[in-house]
Motif scaffolding. Structure first.
Motif, PDB file in Angstrom:
ATOM      1  N   SER A 295       0.861  -1.181   0.000  1.00  0.00           N
ATOM      2  CA  SER A 295       0.000   0.000   0.000  1.00  0.00           C
ATOM      3  C   SER A 295       0.897   1.231   0.000  1.00  0.00           C
ATOM      4  CB  SER A 295      -0.923   0.008   1.224  1.00  0.00           C
ATOM      5  OG  SER A 295      -0.163  -0.034   2.421  1.00  0.00           O
ATOM      6  N   LEU A 296       0.323   2.372  -0.361  1.00  0.00           N
ATOM      7  CA  LEU A 296       1.084   3.617  -0.424  1.00  0.00           C
ATOM      8  C   LEU A 296       0.686   4.511   0.741  1.00  0.00           C
ATOM      9  CD1 LEU A 296       0.791   4.460  -4.236  1.00  0.00           C
ATOM     10  CD2 LEU A 296       2.638   3.244  -3.071  1.00  0.00           C
ATOM     11  N   ASP A 297       1.689   5.080   1.421  1.00  0.00           N
ATOM     12  CA  ASP A 297       1.369   6.048   2.463  1.00  0.00           C
ATOM     13  C   ASP A 297       1.150   7.419   1.820  1.00  0.00           C
ATOM     14  OD1 ASP A 297       3.880   7.275   1.989  1.00  0.00           O
ATOM     15  OD2 ASP A 297       4.849   6.192   3.618  1.00  0.00           O
ATOM     16  N   HIS A 298       0.828   8.409   2.634  1.00  0.00           N
ATOM     17  CA  HIS A 298       0.488   9.736   2.103  1.00  0.00           C
ATOM     18  C   HIS A 298       1.613  10.316   1.250  1.00  0.00           C
ATOM     19  CE1 HIS A 298      -1.267  13.793   2.006  1.00  0.00           C
ATOM     20  NE2 HIS A 298      -0.021  14.219   2.198  1.00  0.00           N
TER      21      HIS A 298
ATOM     22  N   ALA B  75       1.589  11.185  -2.757  1.00  0.00           N
ATOM     23  CA  ALA B  75       1.839  12.541  -3.243  1.00  0.00           C
ATOM     24  C   ALA B  75       2.963  12.542  -4.274  1.00  0.00           C
ATOM     25  CB  ALA B  75       2.184  13.465  -2.072  1.00  0.00           C
ATOM     26  N   ASP B  76       4.029  11.819  -3.989  1.00  0.00           N
ATOM     27  CA  ASP B  76       5.148  11.734  -4.930  1.00  0.00           C
ATOM     28  C   ASP B  76       4.698  11.122  -6.254  1.00  0.00           C
ATOM     29  OD1 ASP B  76       6.822  12.807  -3.032  1.00  0.00           O
ATOM     30  OD2 ASP B  76       7.726  10.900  -2.442  1.00  0.00           O
ATOM     31  N   LEU B  77       3.875  10.089  -6.164  1.00  0.00           N
ATOM     32  CA  LEU B  77       3.391   9.413  -7.365  1.00  0.00           C
ATOM     33  C   LEU B  77       2.569  10.357  -8.224  1.00  0.00           C
ATOM     34  CD1 LEU B  77       3.089   6.774  -8.971  1.00  0.00           C
ATOM     35  CD2 LEU B  77       1.124   6.217  -7.518  1.00  0.00           C
ATOM     36  N   TYR B  78       1.716  11.154  -7.595  1.00  0.00           N
ATOM     37  CA  TYR B  78       0.877  12.075  -8.367  1.00  0.00           C
ATOM     38  C   TYR B  78       1.696  13.203  -8.991  1.00  0.00           C
ATOM     39  CZ  TYR B  78      -3.858  10.345  -7.786  1.00  0.00           C
ATOM     40  OH  TYR B  78      -5.011   9.600  -7.885  1.00  0.00           O
TER      41      TYR B  78
ATOM     42  N   VAL C 180      -6.716  15.827  -5.738  1.00  0.00           N
ATOM     43  CA  VAL C 180      -7.471  16.551  -4.706  1.00  0.00           C
ATOM     44  C   VAL C 180      -8.618  15.684  -4.190  1.00  0.00           C
ATOM     45  CG1 VAL C 180      -9.026  18.496  -4.298  1.00  0.00           C
ATOM     46  CG2 VAL C 180      -6.880  18.866  -5.509  1.00  0.00           C
ATOM     47  N   THR C 181      -9.314  15.024  -5.105  1.00  0.00           N
ATOM     48  CA  THR C 181     -10.419  14.150  -4.713  1.00  0.00           C
ATOM     49  C   THR C 181      -9.930  13.021  -3.816  1.00  0.00           C
ATOM     50  OG1 THR C 181     -11.592  14.629  -6.776  1.00  0.00           O
ATOM     51  CG2 THR C 181     -12.275  12.662  -5.562  1.00  0.00           C
ATOM     52  N   ARG C 182      -8.800  12.439  -4.174  1.00  0.00           N
ATOM     53  CA  ARG C 182      -8.258  11.340  -3.370  1.00  0.00           C
ATOM     54  C   ARG C 182      -7.811  11.831  -1.994  1.00  0.00           C
ATOM     55  NH1 ARG C 182      -7.347   6.365  -4.545  1.00  0.00           N
ATOM     56  NH2 ARG C 182      -7.536   6.643  -6.787  1.00  0.00           N
TER      57      ARG C 182
END
Length: 214
Positions: free
Chosen positions: A70-73, A77-80, A203-205
């Protein structure tokens, strides 16, 4: 439920597709014998696929078991950030290099996907298909490879932002604007439209995650 092996898909591709489509979600444990039975292959290619996915950080260890990562916050953010830049570039290049036929396919996808509004899972699958078509229309193999890596990691997000009320219709309108720019050969507008599309999804996520904390 046993699934038959199709085409030239190997064990790695089949497990990755199962993660991407939500058959296996973050936190789910993957067992060699169960995967071998599901996909109708021997345990050796399953074991090799699991090792490869672990190396790529798609799977992680929980004791002796392998689970879907799973991805943490911060990771999300880095991925986006990376996705926004690469997707925008793909749209810019698609506006420059897409054939009339490729632009037609994108337009048809937008029109067909309007009928999926209200069905988040189907719309999420259509969304992946739409973005992949833009990647291919960029006619840049190296960019396509990098975007494949990014979208593989996106599968580690347990939910789709398209499940939020109203987001599906907004996303289709954004897709429409992207395709309009590509059809016009306007790279700058296509880049801006797709970057804005990814930003709104992010933003939605973030709002989804914030509501989980309440």
């Amino acid at each position: 439920m046993k699934e038959t092996r199709t085409g030239q898909k190997d064990a790695y591709e089949m497990i990755l597709e199962a993660i991407d489509t939500g058959t296996y979600r973050p936190g789910d444990r993957l067992v060699e014998s169960e995967l071998a039975d599901r996909f109708g292959v021997s345990r050796t290619p399953i074991r090799e696929a699991l090792q490869r996915l672990e190396t790529q950080s798609m799977l992680t260890r929980d004791g002796r078991s392998l689970i879907v990562a799973s991805l943490d916050h911060n990771q999300m953010a880095d991925l986006y950030v990376v996705r926004t830049e690469l997707e925008g570039l793909a749209a810019r290049l698609a506006a420059r290099h897409a054939t009339p036929e490729e632009a037609r396919v994108l337009r048809d996808m937008v029109e067909e996907d309007r009928g999926l509004i209200g069905n988040p899972e189907a719309l999420a699958r259509a969304n992946r298909r739409f973005h992949k078509q833009i990647h291919l229309a960029s006619h840049n193999r190296y960019l396509v490879q990098q975007l494949d890596l990014v979208h593989r990691s996106m599968a580690l997000l347990a939910t789709t932002s398209l499940a939020v009320d109203g987001r599906g219709a907004e996303a289709i309108a954004e897709h429409d604007a992207i395709v309009t720019a590509i059809e016009a050969g306007d790279g700058a507008t296509a880049h801006k439209a797709l970057s804005n599309h990814i930003s709104k999804a992010f933003v939605t996520r973030l709002k989804i995650d914030a509501n989980k904390e309440v």
